[in-house]
Design a protein around this motif. Structure first.
Motif, PDB file in Angstrom:
ATOM      1  N   ILE A 150      38.111  33.892  94.196  1.00 16.93           N
ATOM      2  CA  ILE A 150      38.514  33.284  95.464  1.00 16.93           C
ATOM      3  C   ILE A 150      37.258  33.134  96.319  1.00 16.93           C
ATOM      4  N   GLY A 151      36.808  31.894  96.467  1.00 15.37           N
ATOM      5  CA  GLY A 151      35.578  31.606  97.195  1.00 15.37           C
ATOM      6  C   GLY A 151      34.521  31.025  96.288  1.00 15.37           C
ATOM      7  N   GLY A 152      34.019  29.849  96.646  1.00 14.15           N
ATOM      8  CA  GLY A 152      33.039  29.155  95.807  1.00 14.15           C
ATOM      9  C   GLY A 152      31.658  29.132  96.399  1.00 14.15           C
ATOM     10  N   GLY A 153      31.274  30.197  97.121  1.00 15.12           N
ATOM     11  CA  GLY A 153      29.911  30.299  97.639  1.00 15.12           C
ATOM     12  C   GLY A 153      28.965  30.841  96.583  1.00 15.12           C
ATOM     13  N   PRO A 154      27.700  31.084  96.946  1.00 17.16           N
ATOM     14  CA  PRO A 154      26.712  31.549  95.965  1.00 17.16           C
ATOM     15  C   PRO A 154      27.131  32.800  95.201  1.00 17.16           C
ATOM     16  N   ILE A 155      27.653  33.814  95.893  1.00 17.81           N
ATOM     17  CA  ILE A 155      28.050  35.051  95.212  1.00 17.81           C
ATOM     18  C   ILE A 155      29.147  34.766  94.201  1.00 17.81           C
ATOM     19  N   GLY A 156      30.165  34.043  94.628  1.00 13.14           N
ATOM     20  CA  GLY A 156      31.265  33.740  93.735  1.00 13.14           C
ATOM     21  C   GLY A 156      30.845  32.930  92.524  1.00 13.14           C
ATOM     22  N   LEU A 157      29.990  31.926  92.736  1.00  8.89           N
ATOM     23  CA  LEU A 157      29.568  31.059  91.629  1.00  8.89           C
ATOM     24  C   LEU A 157      28.693  31.798  90.630  1.00  8.89           C
ATOM     25  N   GLU A 158      27.759  32.599  91.119  1.00  7.70           N
ATOM     26  CA  GLU A 158      26.869  33.334  90.217  1.00  7.70           C
ATOM     27  C   GLU A 158      27.658  34.294  89.328  1.00  7.70           C
ATOM     28  N   LEU A 159      28.566  35.051  89.938  1.00  6.87           N
ATOM     29  CA  LEU A 159      29.343  36.023  89.172  1.00  6.87           C
ATOM     30  C   LEU A 159      30.364  35.323  88.277  1.00  6.87           C
ATOM     31  N   ALA A 160      30.949  34.239  88.754  1.00  3.58           N
ATOM     32  CA  ALA A 160      31.928  33.503  87.956  1.00  3.58           C
ATOM     33  C   ALA A 160      31.317  33.008  86.656  1.00  3.58           C
ATOM     34  N   GLN A 161      30.142  32.401  86.740  1.00  4.73           N
ATOM     35  CA  GLN A 161      29.492  31.884  85.540  1.00  4.73           C
ATOM     36  C   GLN A 161      29.138  33.010  84.579  1.00  4.73           C
ATOM     37  N   SER A 162      28.703  34.137  85.127  1.00  2.27           N
ATOM     38  CA  SER A 162      28.334  35.267  84.270  1.00  2.27           C
ATOM     39  C   SER A 162      29.547  35.809  83.518  1.00  2.27           C
ATOM     40  N   PHE A 163      30.678  35.965  84.214  1.00  2.00           N
ATOM     41  CA  PHE A 163      31.884  36.432  83.540  1.00  2.00           C
ATOM     42  C   PHE A 163      32.345  35.429  82.487  1.00  2.00           C
TER      43      PHE A 163
END
Length: 474
Positions: free
Chosen positions: A176-189
């Motif tokens: 929930i949230g597409g900012g830098p933190i969310g995008l970086e962790l999302a791609q890693s998972f």
């Protein structure tokens, strides 16, 4: 009661910069930190662990890609606990540099516990110890914002503070949230095997970036992630070991069932319950401490840096602010803060680099020139088969750098040359005269500078004059 030249509240990147700098210059310094270890959010929950996790995820991704490319067979599934162990190792090694002993050796007195301002120059630590300071620097950082979603209080979820303790890869992950933190962790998972969906309330991702960057990075990330834009989460609930999330999009409600939720909905400054209201330190409606150009609060002897002032929420910006505050607070030099030459990088793959103005912002106040080079036109990127990135440099009509943006593998590294150039007042054409070893990624900057000279030399009167001179010269 102990009295100090400077009291620093918060032992993160900004606070440690101030404490070390001031003590090294002979000031009597106290450092108040509520957690057992120094280093702050960046070291323990932010920059350091996330980049260690990103690196592990990239190795897994490249192993799979290499196997496909070179006809090899890859067996087994990546073990996320191995990645988290590497995260902990990285934190531990850097923690040694931020140890209590190191700062005590510099002459800093360390107080462990939450600090509250009880009078203008008086700090109370855990209602037990009172200390007095001529100057005070607030550098208490920020924490994750958890929006008031129906059912969230009874639903388990991850934040950047708990993500690196996971013991297994969630099969289905909702971010929930597409900012830098969310995008970086999302791609890693996703690279560890999660099926990842991102719910973002805005109409796009990377909203602060140049328009050319947004279109390309979104296309790249859509190969690994599913985006639901203009989506607002309405409620969540746990059901049979899973999470059911209801969100609204285009006037309709949708449900998505996932195994875990990562909340990446922004940050909130740690400025509450510090006694700031009692002494008249002004806050804005988001809880950020209001500061002037010298980073002073409404009480001139109190300064605020890093995430507490809401100006530029990056570790390297907090460090820059910390250096300025040492000058201002100890010597009264009154240097003004400027973020004009402070870059940032979003560490997705490919990375997104940002310095200065976007093209749209620059056009509003300047007559500009734009120099764009694609990675497919630079030999080193061609050899690496890294062909989807680019660099874009924006200048005024005289060649002064107004902004620079890049998309590519490790862009944050090979774009540092232009940060130096802009900071030192160099024109884009100056980079053309720097000899770059062949073949390097940095040559993309040289080629952008060559475009400047090509327009300068070959599109004006010079070719005609040169032709006449060559005909005359014997």
């Amino acid at each position: 009661m102990n009295t100090y030249d400077l009291i620093v509240l918060g032992g993160g990147a900004g606070g440690l910069t101030v404490a070390a700098g001031a003590a090294s210059l002979g000031a009597n310094v106290a450092l108040v930190e509520k957690n057992r270890n120094l280093g702050g959010d960046c070291l323990h929950f932010g920059c350091v662990p996330s980049k260690a996790f990103i690196t592990s995820a990239k190795k897994v991704f490249e192993a799979k890609k290499s196997a496909e490319t070179y006809g090899m067979t890859l067996s087994g599934k990546p073990d996320i606990t191995k990645a988290m162990a590497r995260v902990k190792e990285a934190i531990a090694e850097i923690q040694a540099e931020d140890s209590h002993e190191r700062f005590q050796d510099l002459g800093v007195d360390i107080y462990q516990g939450k600090g509250r301002i009880i009078k203008e120059h008086h700090i109370q630590v855990e209602e037990e110890t009172d200390i007095k300071g001529k100057r005070v620097v607030i550098a208490t950082g920020s924490r994750p914002v958890i929006p008031p979603i129906q059912g969230i209080e009874s639903t388990s979820y991850l934040t950047n503070e708990t993500t690196f303790d996971v013991s297994k890869t969630p099969k289905r992950l909702l971010v929930i949230g597409g900012g830098p933190i969310g995008l970086e962790l999302a791609q890693s998972f996703a690279r560890f095997g999660s099926e990842v969906t991102i719910l973002e309330g805005n109409s796009t991702i990377f909203g602060q970036e140049d328009e050319d960057v947004i279109s390309v990075i979104k296309t790249q990330l859509e190969k690994e992630l599913t985006f639901q834009l203009n989506a607002r989460v309405k409620k969540v609930r746990e059901e049979n070991g899973t999470k059911v999330v209801t969100y609204e999009q285009s006037g309709y409600e949708e449900n998505i069932v996932v195994d875990d939720i990562l909340m990446a909905t922004g940050r909130k400054p740690n400025t509450d319950d510090m006694g700031l209201d009692k002494i008249g330190v002004n806050l804005d409606d988001r809880g950020n401490i209001v500061v002037n150009d010298y980073l002073q609060t409404s009480k001139s002897h109190i300064y605020a840096i890093g995430d507490t002032n809401g100006k530029f929420p990056f570790t390297h910006a907090a460090g820059m602010e910390g250096k300025l505050v040492v000058r201002n607070a100890l010597f009264g030099i009154k240097g003004k803060v400027s973020y004009e030459n402070v870059p940032w990088v979003t560490y997705t793959d490919p990375q997104v680099f940002h310095l200065g103005l976007t093209e749209k912002e620059a056009r509003e106040n300047h007559h500009i020139k734009v120099f764009k080079v694609n990675t497919r036109d630079v030999d080193r990127f061609v050899t690496d088969r890294d062909l989807s990135g680019f660099i874009k440099v924006i200048t005024d009509h005289k060649g002064h750098i107004l902004g620079a943006h890049a998309l590519g593998t490790n862009a944050g590294d090979w774009m540092q040359e232009i940060v130096f150039a802009k900071t030192q007042g160099h024109k884009i054409g100056d980079i053309s005269n720097v000899i770059h070893p062949y073949p390097t990624h940095g040559a993309i900057l040289q080629q952008s500078a060559d475009l400047y000279w090509r327009g300068k030399l070959f599109d004006g009167m010079l070719p005609k004059v040169a032709e006449k001179y060559i005909q005359w010269f014997r």
